[in-house]
Design an enzyme around this catalytic site. Structure first.
Site, PDB file in Angstrom:
ATOM      1  N   CYS A 198      -3.005  -3.344  -2.497  1.00 34.23           N
ATOM      2  CA  CYS A 198      -1.836  -3.387  -3.390  1.00 34.23           C
ATOM      3  C   CYS A 198      -1.689  -2.127  -4.222  1.00 34.23           C
ATOM      4  CB  CYS A 198      -1.932  -4.588  -4.317  1.00 34.23           C
ATOM      5  SG  CYS A 198      -1.796  -6.157  -3.481  1.00 34.23           S
ATOM      6  N   ASN A 203       1.940  -1.606   2.589  1.00 32.60           N
ATOM      7  CA  ASN A 203       0.669  -2.340   2.606  1.00 32.60           C
ATOM      8  C   ASN A 203       0.906  -3.758   3.087  1.00 32.60           C
ATOM      9  OD1 ASN A 203      -2.032  -3.180   2.047  1.00 32.60           O
ATOM     10  ND2 ASN A 203      -1.309  -4.028   0.110  1.00 32.60           N
ATOM     11  N   GLU A 204       0.992  -4.673   2.157  1.00 35.93           N
ATOM     12  CA  GLU A 204       1.090  -6.091   2.541  1.00 35.93           C
ATOM     13  C   GLU A 204       2.516  -6.551   2.233  1.00 35.93           C
ATOM     14  OE1 GLU A 204      -1.004  -9.031   0.071  1.00 35.93           O
ATOM     15  OE2 GLU A 204      -2.331  -9.276   1.789  1.00 35.93           O
ATOM     16  N   GLU A 234     -10.235   0.173  -1.417  1.00 36.70           N
ATOM     17  CA  GLU A 234      -9.198   0.131  -2.452  1.00 36.70           C
ATOM     18  C   GLU A 234      -9.876   0.293  -3.800  1.00 36.70           C
ATOM     19  OE1 GLU A 234      -6.787  -3.448  -2.726  1.00 36.70           O
ATOM     20  OE2 GLU A 234      -5.403  -2.394  -4.066  1.00 36.70           O
TER      21      GLU A 234
END
Ligand code: AHR
Length: 655
Positions: A242, A373-374, A46
């Protein structure tokens, strides 16, 4: 006087009247418990902590196209020897909305030099004897004799490299000049001088080392990619994290804007710029010089399966949590479908042809993709269903990675875990940033998972020495050992856990937002943390088949500071035992091997220290790193004393 008392699975080795309890394990090497997934163990990438811009993307100029909110961030007007002039930022958004800002430099004095300097990303890392490529987009509104002189300055202000070029055209053109640096400096800066009265428009002012990963022009930092290659990763997850989601949807990662001509990739603010009040990074933007094409190529270079994660119509739920209405989701879903075509499509397809035009006619062999993603909550489930249906309808072979939220347990986890199991999801992405104790206590997490349900991707994990998100978290040996202990459970449950990656991956020592991280670097150097060596020891010794390792007649699940697992590497003809002693006392162990014959010599790799707070650093990069030795083995029992705070990998040739 030495004697041995056998008591079930415990033995006492006594010397001079002092007895040490021995843990006795049995390894049934002729029984296969599970096949090891080819994706073990992978990398989570990331652009956080200046991992891409300012990190692995080797561009040395910060804000090269003047697109930061304050357009001249990183730049300073300069003059010498009576030079004078002015710099104006021009907005040409009507013509070039994706790259709106350029500068006009008016040189008003015929004498001396006028121009700008660029501070780089906390300085520029320059190496003596290395070749550097300076490029710039330039045009002259009207003909004049203004020429450009490029200089590299050391932190002390000495000129350590220079070159000249003379833009001539009244149309935008790319100019290039190469020069060799005469000194090494990690905090150098670039000066772009103009000489001679007149005016020049400039954009995309860029400086790269010629030596990059595979020497690709305008490529990646070779030392950092090498560290990734040295992990021999099973997959490369990108672009996050993120950053996929964005603080809001406008700030999300859009892969189509990250490919093609570099000056057409729209820059945006990096969402980590403002995330942590205690670690503000106002000069953190995304140029997308490391874009999806470069991610796919890097994955291919290092032998990793590509794993792109796409925005599913949700911005980061820790921030705005903006949602795309379900009936407006089509463009997002189309991005996912187009990405599969870009990666795998034939040359007769729109996106497959573009891949070929960008230099890669061969498909990238994409096999999996993350939807969101999360994410968490019902809104994620609603969007996940739309994505999954569209992807599976067109590309049934693509394995979908589904989030089960940011935590290892709790109501968000329970909702997604139950729902996705009910919906026969392929692979569930679990995240845990917890204490070292949590990792030790949960080495048995997967021992009782449903063997028939979705597979597990331990997608983001790292032991936190203080608390999650604390700037005081450190990459200590204690954290690394807790992860090694936990990973015995990942290996042991290879039939359930098919992918795993530590997170985050990279951090610039002068520009990080999140700690701990796997690899730290400055502008010239880098080092792997103890956690890096744990990942590497697992990855290089992952074997092909997990075999039963028993304590008495019970499968070992890890306890009392002792954690163990065993596998075979059938292609290399090796039996590999991993053992973690997370206590501050040495531990006597015995592995009794049945079902195969082994050679009389074992290779032992140890990662340990009596001080569990020990860390690596730029100055002592190998303070804690694997040490290899050999040992004689008598018969089919491997007996050894494992030092305090130590992870051991024991390798035996099978006969
Ligand atoms: O790894 C840092 C962040 O932790 C990731 O961006 C996110 O997915 C998680 O919350």
């Amino acid at each position: 006087m030495k004697r041995v008392i056998i008591l079930f699975a415990l033995t006492f080795v006594c010397f001079a009247g002092i007895c040490q309890q021995t843990k006795v394990y049995t390894i049934a090497a002729n029984q296969v418990k599970a096949k090891v997934s080819p994706y073990m163990y992978g990398i989570f990438f990331e652009d956080i902590n200046m991992a891409a811009d300012g990190g692995v993307y080797a561009e040395l100029v910060k804000n090269r196209s003047f697109e930061f909110n304050t357009a001249l961030t990183g730049w300073k007007e300069q003059q010498k020897n009576g030079g004078a002039g002015k710099v104006t930022v021009v907005n040409r958004a009507d013509d070039r909305p994706e790259n709106p800002h350029v500068i006009t430099v008016d040189v008003t004095s015929p004498a001396g030099y006028f121009g700008l300097s660029n501070e780089g990303f906390r300085g520029m890392g320059i190496k003596k004897g290395e070749t550097y490529n300076f490029t710039v987009m330039a045009r002259k509104p009207s003909k004049n004799s203004t020429a450009i002189q490029v200089e590299l300055h050391s932190a002390k202000g000495l000129v350590i490299g220079k070159a000249q070029l003379a833009p001539v055209s009244t149309n935008w053109q790319k100019y290039h000049v190469q020069f060799v640096a005469t000194a090494t400096d990690s905090k150098a800066s670039l000066f772009v001088w103009l000489k001679g009265k007149g005016s020049v428009d400039l954009d995309m002012i860029s400086l790269f080392p010629a030596h990059t990963w595979k020497n690709r022009p305008a490529g990646l930092r070779a030392d950092l990619v090498q560290k990734l290659a040295d992990l021999k990763p099973g997959f490369l997850r990108f672009p996050g994290g993120c950053i996929v989601e964005g603080r809001d949807l406008a700030n999300r990662y859009q892969w189509k804007k990250s490919i093609g001509d570099i000056d057409k990739r729209e820059n945006i603010i990096n969402r980590w710029n403002t995330e942590f009040a205690h670690r503000p990074t106002p000069d953190y933007y995304q140029t997308f010089g490391l874009g999806f094409m470069e991610y796919f190529l890097t994955a291919e270079d290092i032998g990793a399966s590509p794993l792109p994660i796409l925005n599913c119509g949700m911005a980061c739920q820790f921030n705005t949590g903006q949602l795309v209405a379900l009936d407006k989701l089509d463009p997002y879903v189309q991005d996912a479908l187009d990405l599969i075509e870009f990666a795998n499509g034939g040359l007769n397809t729109k996106w497959g042809k573009l891949r070929a035009d960008l230099g890669h006619p061969k498909p990238f062999n994409l096999k999996m993709m993350g939807v969101g993603n999360e994410q968490w909550g019902e809104q994620y489930i609603d969007r996940w269903k739309v994505f999954t249906k569209a992807i599976k309808d067109k590309y049934p072979y693509i394995q979908i990675i589904s989030s089960v939220g940011p935590y290892a347990s709790g109501k968000e986890f329970d909702l997604l875990n139950t729902t996705f199991r009910g919906l026969n999801a392929d692979i569930l992405d679990e995240h845990y940033y917890n204490s070292p104790k949590w990792f030790l206590d949960h080495a048995n997490r997967y021992d009782n998972y449903d063997r028939k349900g979705p597979k597990i991707f331990a997608g983001e994990y790292a032991a936190q020495s203080k608390t999650t998100g604390s700037p005081d978290n450190k990459n200590t040996l204690e954290c690394a050992l807790a992860e090694a202990a936990f990973m015995t459970g990942l290996e042991r449950n290879a039939d359930v856990v098919v992918m795993a990656s530590y997170a985050p991956l990279f951090a610039h020592v002068d520009a990080w937002q999140w700690t701990p991280d796997l690899i730290w670097f400055d502008n010239l150097r880098s080092y792997g943390t103890p956690n890096y060596y744990v990942q590497q020891l697992y990855s290089l010794n992952k074997g092909t088949d997990v075999i039963p390792l028993l304590d008495g007649d019970k499968a070992v699940s890890g306890q009392d500071g002792s954690y163990a697992t065993a596998c075979l590497d059938k292609s290399k003809k090796e039996l590999i035992i991993k053992f973690v002693n997370s206590t501050d006392k040495s531990q006597s162990v015995e592995f009794n091997i049945s079902g195969i014959n082994i050679s009389g010599r074992a290779t032992m790799i140890s990662l340990g220290n009596t001080d569990k707070t020990i860390m690596n650093s730029l100055d002592k990069p190998m303070a804690i790193s694997p040490i290899t030795s050999t040992m004689v083995v008598n018969g089919k029992a491997v007996k050894l004393s494992v030092a305090p705070n130590t992870f051991k990998v024991i390798k035996l040739k099978t006969l």
